[in-house]
Write an enzyme that holds these catalytic residues in place. Structure first.
Site, PDB file in Angstrom:
ATOM      1  CG  HIS A 121      -1.872   0.881   1.283  1.00 31.09           C
ATOM      2  ND1 HIS A 121      -1.601   2.311   1.603  1.00 31.09           N
ATOM      3  CD2 HIS A 121      -3.231   0.750   1.142  1.00 31.09           C
ATOM      4  CE1 HIS A 121      -2.927   2.776   1.930  1.00 31.09           C
ATOM      5  NE2 HIS A 121      -3.804   2.056   1.742  1.00 31.09           N
ATOM      6  CG  ASP A 198       0.616  -2.430   5.976  1.00 31.35           C
ATOM      7  OD1 ASP A 198      -0.282  -2.519   6.677  1.00 31.35           O
ATOM      8  OD2 ASP A 198       0.517  -1.878   4.955  1.00 31.35           O
ATOM      9  CD  GLN A 201      -7.397  -5.167   3.837  1.00 33.45           C
ATOM     10  OE1 GLN A 201      -8.463  -5.495   4.117  1.00 33.45           O
ATOM     11  NE2 GLN A 201      -7.010  -3.854   3.467  1.00 33.45           N
ATOM     12  CE  LYS A 224      -8.057  -0.364   5.954  1.00 34.50           C
ATOM     13  NZ  LYS A 224      -6.884  -0.353   4.869  1.00 34.50           N
ATOM     14  CB  CYS A 362      -3.469   3.275  -1.519  1.00 32.38           C
ATOM     15  SG  CYS A 362      -5.066   4.388  -1.104  1.00 32.38           S
TER      16      CYS A 362
END
Ligand SMILES: *Cc1c(COP(=O)(O)O)cnc(C)c1O
Length: 404
Positions: A121, A198, A201, A224, A362
């Site tokens: 991202h 990261d 997600q 999220k 993104c």
């Protein structure tokens, strides 16, 4: 077997209509909807104990501080951090990565190397470009293959004793690829590099144990995970958090301030300048309780069924290509339809009540890899159903008829 229809009932927004049709919300990778219990916690905070934290001796301030710190410990426990002080509240994944990259900008030397991957991202690209510009370090990129998987052989080749940081996503927000992060972390540690994951997600879909992974940093966003926007967390190993310089200066993050020398507060407060998103921090803990009541294992297996069902149905549509066919995927499916712009499909199915994301998500380098302007992305949560997938497929077929 869990009753996901009953769980769905707890999300008031999912009952609304869009353009006179029942809403089909398939944009969960952008942000998830919130259960009533999270909404209630937010309202209760402002109605009964709103106060600034960590400073006041008065009752409301103590209640707010307690709730905020209880939530920090819930997050610690959920991600199995060794200590609550290894959990920093941030605005979200983007700020968590910037906090770490900004610190490394001061720790890196000219010629040092930072490794990211082609499927990151922008939030896990740009902060490292800035850190490299400031320090003279070099950014290296692990390529992906045409399934959307990180090419491990290429990673081994660029990994060296010059590598100081490896920053990769746990799950790709565009392709759904689940990266073999445990292996990547192990390899990076062999050359002494720090690893940032990261996890924006991943955390709504997978169980994450930071000690088991042995990552140095792990980032995610509450919104999220069925919590509010504007709050997220950075997990960092204690030794790294002590080594990194502060990110922002201000109230709360200091021990003593004089005009000649300021000393900083201990972690986590060293990284939490100013009045934080107090209610967000509290509601983040509630969202985590909600997820744990259902159980991430049950969530993952239900979502895998949804993903498999949607993938099969999509394959029946002529001229449709799925982008991202990794062996290991989370609840995201991206696709393109020959000679039709993703945006046009998105606009038509919106008229039919279906919310998907279209564009580059993104992740422009992924679009460059596949030589496409964008994709249509459907991303699922545990409150979605097969019936919604049927409605989505119907709406797609209609849009193709109109656009062909
Ligand atoms: C959403 C997302 C981000 C950015 O998260 P914010 O909440 O917008 O800060 C970063 N990486 C991935 C993989 C994401 O899905």
């Amino acid at each position: 077997m869990l009753d996901f229809e009953q769980i769905r009932e707890q999300f008031p927004l999912l009952k609304r209509q869009v353009n006179g049709k029942p809403l089909v919300y398939f944009d969960n990778a952008a942000t998830a909807q919130k259960p009533q219990i999270v909404l209630d916690v937010i309202e209760k905070y402002y109605q009964t104990y709103n106060a600034n934290i960590h400073r006041g001796v008065h009752r409301l301030s103590q209640e707010a501080t307690d709730a905020y710190e209880v939530s920090r410990r819930k997050i610690q426990k959920h991600f199995n951090a060794k200590d609550a002080k290894e959990i920093i509240f941030t605005r979200g994944t983007t700020e968590s990565i910037n906090l770490v990259a900004n610190g490394f900008a001061q720790l890196l030397d000219k010629g040092d190397e930072v490794i990211i991957s082609e499927l990151e991202h922008h939030s896990n690209i740009v902060p490292w470009q800035l850190a490299c510009e400031q320090s003279g370090a070099i950014l290296r990129v692990i390529p992906i293959n045409d399934k959307g998987e990180i090419v491990l052989e290429a990673f081994y080749q660029i990994l060296s004793n010059k590598t100081k940081v490896v920053a990769v996503s746990h799950v790709s927000n565009t392709l759904g690829t689940i990266n073999p992060i445990k292996h990547i972390i192990e390899k990076a540690h062999q050359v002494g590099a720090a690893v940032l994951i990261d996890g924006a997600q991943a955390t709504a879909h997978l169980k994450v144990d930071v000690q088991e992974l042995d990552c140095d940093f792990y980032c995610t966003s509450a919104h999220k995970m069925f919590g509010p926007t504007g709050i997220g967390m950075l997990y960092g190993k204690e030794a790294w958090l002590r080594k990194l310089p502060p990110y922002q200066g201000g109230g709360e993050m200091i021990k003593e301030v004089t005009f000649t020398k300021t000393t900083y507060a201990d972690i986590p407060f060293k990284f939490e300048a100013g009045t934080p998103n107090i209610v967000g921090g509290i509601a983040f803990g509630t969202a985590i309780d909600f997820i744990n009541e259902i159980g991430l294992q049950a969530i993952a297996s239900y979502e895998n069924e949804l993903l498999a069902y949607a993938t099969d149905k999509l394959r029946e549509i002529p001229n449709l290509s799925i982008i991202g066919t990794a062996a290991d995927k989370a609840a995201v499916v991206s696709f393109v339809i020959a000679n039709i712009h993703p945006f046009d499909v998105g606009s038509i199915i919106d008229k039919l009540g279906v919310a998907v994301r279209t564009g580059h998500h993104c992740t422009q380098p992924i679009m460059q890899h596949f030589k496409i302007p964008g994709t249509i992305r459907a991303s699922f949560a545990f409150y979605n159903t097969q019936k919604e997938i049927d409605m989505f497929i119907e709406s797609l077929k209609k849009s193709v008829q109109m656009l062909a």
